[in-house]
Design a protein around this motif. Structure first.
Motif, PDB file in Angstrom:
ATOM      1  N   GLU A  39      46.802   4.240 125.575  1.00 53.96           N
ATOM      2  CA  GLU A  39      46.678   3.067 126.439  1.00 53.96           C
ATOM      3  C   GLU A  39      47.519   1.894 125.950  1.00 53.96           C
ATOM      4  O   GLU A  39      48.000   1.096 126.752  1.00 53.96           O
ATOM      5  N   SER A  40      47.712   1.774 124.640  1.00 56.89           N
ATOM      6  CA  SER A  40      48.363   0.580 124.094  1.00 56.89           C
ATOM      7  C   SER A  40      49.880   0.644 124.145  1.00 56.89           C
ATOM      8  O   SER A  40      50.546  -0.379 124.136  1.00 56.89           O
ATOM      9  N   GLY A  41      50.446   1.836 124.183  1.00 48.59           N
ATOM     10  CA  GLY A  41      51.903   1.942 124.238  1.00 48.59           C
ATOM     11  C   GLY A  41      52.552   1.801 122.881  1.00 48.59           C
ATOM     12  O   GLY A  41      51.911   1.947 121.849  1.00 48.59           O
ATOM     13  N   GLU A  42      53.860   1.485 122.877  1.00 47.17           N
ATOM     14  CA  GLU A  42      54.657   1.450 121.655  1.00 47.17           C
ATOM     15  C   GLU A  42      54.101   0.470 120.633  1.00 47.17           C
ATOM     16  O   GLU A  42      53.619  -0.595 120.969  1.00 47.17           O
ATOM     17  N   SER A  43      54.153   0.879 119.368  1.00 48.48           N
ATOM     18  CA  SER A  43      53.681   0.037 118.273  1.00 48.48           C
ATOM     19  C   SER A  43      54.736  -0.003 117.181  1.00 48.48           C
ATOM     20  O   SER A  43      55.369   1.006 116.893  1.00 48.48           O
ATOM     21  N   ARG A  44      54.916  -1.172 116.591  1.00 45.28           N
ATOM     22  CA  ARG A  44      55.782  -1.256 115.429  1.00 45.28           C
ATOM     23  C   ARG A  44      55.027  -0.708 114.237  1.00 45.28           C
ATOM     24  O   ARG A  44      53.818  -0.823 114.159  1.00 45.28           O
ATOM     25  N   GLY A  45      55.744  -0.148 113.311  1.00 49.26           N
ATOM     26  CA  GLY A  45      55.084   0.431 112.148  1.00 49.26           C
ATOM     27  C   GLY A  45      55.861   0.168 110.881  1.00 49.26           C
ATOM     28  O   GLY A  45      57.021  -0.237 110.913  1.00 49.26           O
ATOM     29  N   TRP A  46      55.206   0.387 109.759  1.00 41.58           N
ATOM     30  CA  TRP A  46      55.860   0.290 108.458  1.00 41.58           C
ATOM     31  C   TRP A  46      56.368   1.667 108.108  1.00 41.58           C
ATOM     32  O   TRP A  46      55.605   2.624 108.054  1.00 41.58           O
ATOM     33  N   ARG A  47      57.673   1.788 107.876  1.00 41.30           N
ATOM     34  CA  ARG A  47      58.278   3.108 107.723  1.00 41.30           C
ATOM     35  C   ARG A  47      58.888   3.308 106.335  1.00 41.30           C
ATOM     36  O   ARG A  47      59.819   4.067 106.157  1.00 41.30           O
ATOM     37  N   GLY A  48      58.349   2.596 105.351  1.00 41.61           N
ATOM     38  CA  GLY A  48      58.810   2.781 103.984  1.00 41.61           C
ATOM     39  C   GLY A  48      58.274   4.081 103.396  1.00 41.61           C
ATOM     40  O   GLY A  48      57.331   4.678 103.905  1.00 41.61           O
ATOM     41  N   ARG A  49      58.894   4.517 102.323  1.00 39.74           N
ATOM     42  CA  ARG A  49      58.502   5.748 101.630  1.00 39.74           C
ATOM     43  C   ARG A  49      57.691   5.400 100.394  1.00 39.74           C
ATOM     44  O   ARG A  49      58.087   4.544  99.598  1.00 39.74           O
ATOM     45  N   ILE A  50      56.535   6.022 100.232  1.00 38.89           N
ATOM     46  CA  ILE A  50      55.745   5.931  99.005  1.00 38.89           C
ATOM     47  C   ILE A  50      55.585   7.358  98.500  1.00 38.89           C
ATOM     48  O   ILE A  50      55.131   8.232  99.246  1.00 38.89           O
ATOM     49  N   SER A  51      55.987   7.614  97.262  1.00 37.35           N
ATOM     50  CA  SER A  51      55.882   8.966  96.720  1.00 37.35           C
ATOM     51  C   SER A  51      54.736   9.029  95.725  1.00 37.35           C
ATOM     52  O   SER A  51      54.285   8.002  95.219  1.00 37.35           O
ATOM     53  N   PRO A  52      54.235  10.236  95.450  1.00 38.51           N
ATOM     54  CA  PRO A  52      53.122  10.372  94.502  1.00 38.51           C
ATOM     55  C   PRO A  52      53.407   9.766  93.140  1.00 38.51           C
ATOM     56  O   PRO A  52      52.487   9.359  92.443  1.00 38.51           O
ATOM     57  N   THR A  53      54.677   9.647  92.751  1.00 34.88           N
ATOM     58  CA  THR A  53      54.998   9.050  91.453  1.00 34.88           C
ATOM     59  C   THR A  53      54.797   7.540  91.469  1.00 34.88           C
ATOM     60  O   THR A  53      54.725   6.915  90.418  1.00 34.88           O
ATOM     61  N   ASP A  54      54.681   6.942  92.685  1.00 38.00           N
ATOM     62  CA  ASP A  54      54.424   5.506  92.777  1.00 38.00           C
ATOM     63  C   ASP A  54      52.978   5.164  92.443  1.00 38.00           C
ATOM     64  O   ASP A  54      52.663   4.025  92.147  1.00 38.00           O
ATOM     65  N   ALA A  55      52.078   6.143  92.556  1.00 37.20           N
ATOM     66  CA  ALA A  55      50.656   5.936  92.270  1.00 37.20           C
ATOM     67  C   ALA A  55      50.305   6.703  91.010  1.00 37.20           C
ATOM     68  O   ALA A  55      50.839   7.767  90.749  1.00 37.20           O
TER      69      ALA A  55
END
Length: 199
Positions: free
Chosen positions: A137-153
C-alpha cells in the motif's frame, strides 16, 4: 533456544521490499507488540516492546547486512536473548519472497507457555502479513543500502535458518541522493560513486 521460521510473498520488486525493511523505526507500524524502535547508529537499535502486558527494552546489533539479500541481527546486553535473519528472494521483477528465521530464549513462565502453544510463530506470521499489506500500500521507500559484514560485529553469528556461506559484495550502495546525507533512520549514507564522478 526456540526457533521460528516464516515466509511471505509480497507483490513488490526485490529492491522495494529490502529498502522498506531497512527502515527499522517504522517496524511498530506492522509488528505486533513493538512499541518503539530507535536507530542508534548503522548497526544498533534500541527496542521497546509490550507483549502480554510485559514491557521490555533491549538493544539489537546488525551482524550481517547485504543489500537485496539479507539482514541478520542479535540482541546485545539485557535479558532478551534472540538472533535472527531476514532474507529477500526475487520471484520475478514484481514479486519478492521475504523469509524470517529467529532463535529466541523464552523468559519466564508466560513466554515459555506461549512458545509451547505456538504464539510466537503466529505473531511472526502475522507481522509478515502486515508487512505485506504495508509495503504493497505504501509504495516505494528509500532505504539504507550500506554493507555490514560479520567482521564488523564482535562474535556475530546467525540462526541455523540463515544464509551462511553466501559471498558478500563489499561495495556500499546508497538510495538517497547526496553523499554523506543521513537517511530517515539516522544512518550516514555512503557516497554514491556516480556522484563522485560527476562532481
Amino acid at each position: 533456544m526456540s526457533m521460528v521460521k516464516q515466509s511471505i510473498d509480497v507483490d513488490v520488486p526485490l529492491r522495494m521490499a529490502y529498502n522498506q525493511w531497512t527502515q527499522f523505526e517504522e517496524f511498530p507500524r506492522f509488528m505486533e507488540g513493538v512499541e518503539d524502535v530507535r536507530q542508534l547508529d548503522d548497526q544498533h537499535c534500541h527496542w521497546r516492546t509490550k507483549v502480554a502486558g510485559v514491557e521490555r527494552e533491549f538493544d539489537t546489533e546488525i551482524v550481517d547486512q547485504l543489500p537485496d539479500e539479507r539482514i541478520s541481527w542479535r540482541t546485545v546486553g539485557g535479558d532478551v536473548k534472540q538472533k535472527g535473519v531476514v532474507t529477500f528472494q526475487p520471484l520475478d521483477e514484481a514479486h519478492t519472497r521475504v523469509s524470517l528465521a529467529m532463535d529466541f530464549e523464552p523468559e519466564g513462565m508466560p513466554e515459555k507457555m506461549g512458545d509451547a502453544l505456538g504464539v510466537v510463530d503466529r505473531r511472526v506470521k502475522g507481522d509478515l502479513k502486515r508487512f505485506k499489506g504495508f509495503i504493497e500500500e505504501s509504495g516505494e521507500s528509500r532505504g539504507w543500502r550500506g554493507r555490514i559484514s560479520p567482521t564488523d560485529a564482535q562474535g556475530g553469528g546467525m540462526p541455523s535458518g540463515g544464509q551462511a556461506g553466501m559471498t558478500p559484495t563489499d561495495a556500499p550502495i546508497r538510495e538517497t541522493p547526496g553523499p554523506g546525507m543521513r537517511g530517515s533512520t539516522g544512518r550516514t549514507l555512503p557516497p554514491d560513486p556516480d556522484d563522485m564522478r560527476h562532481g
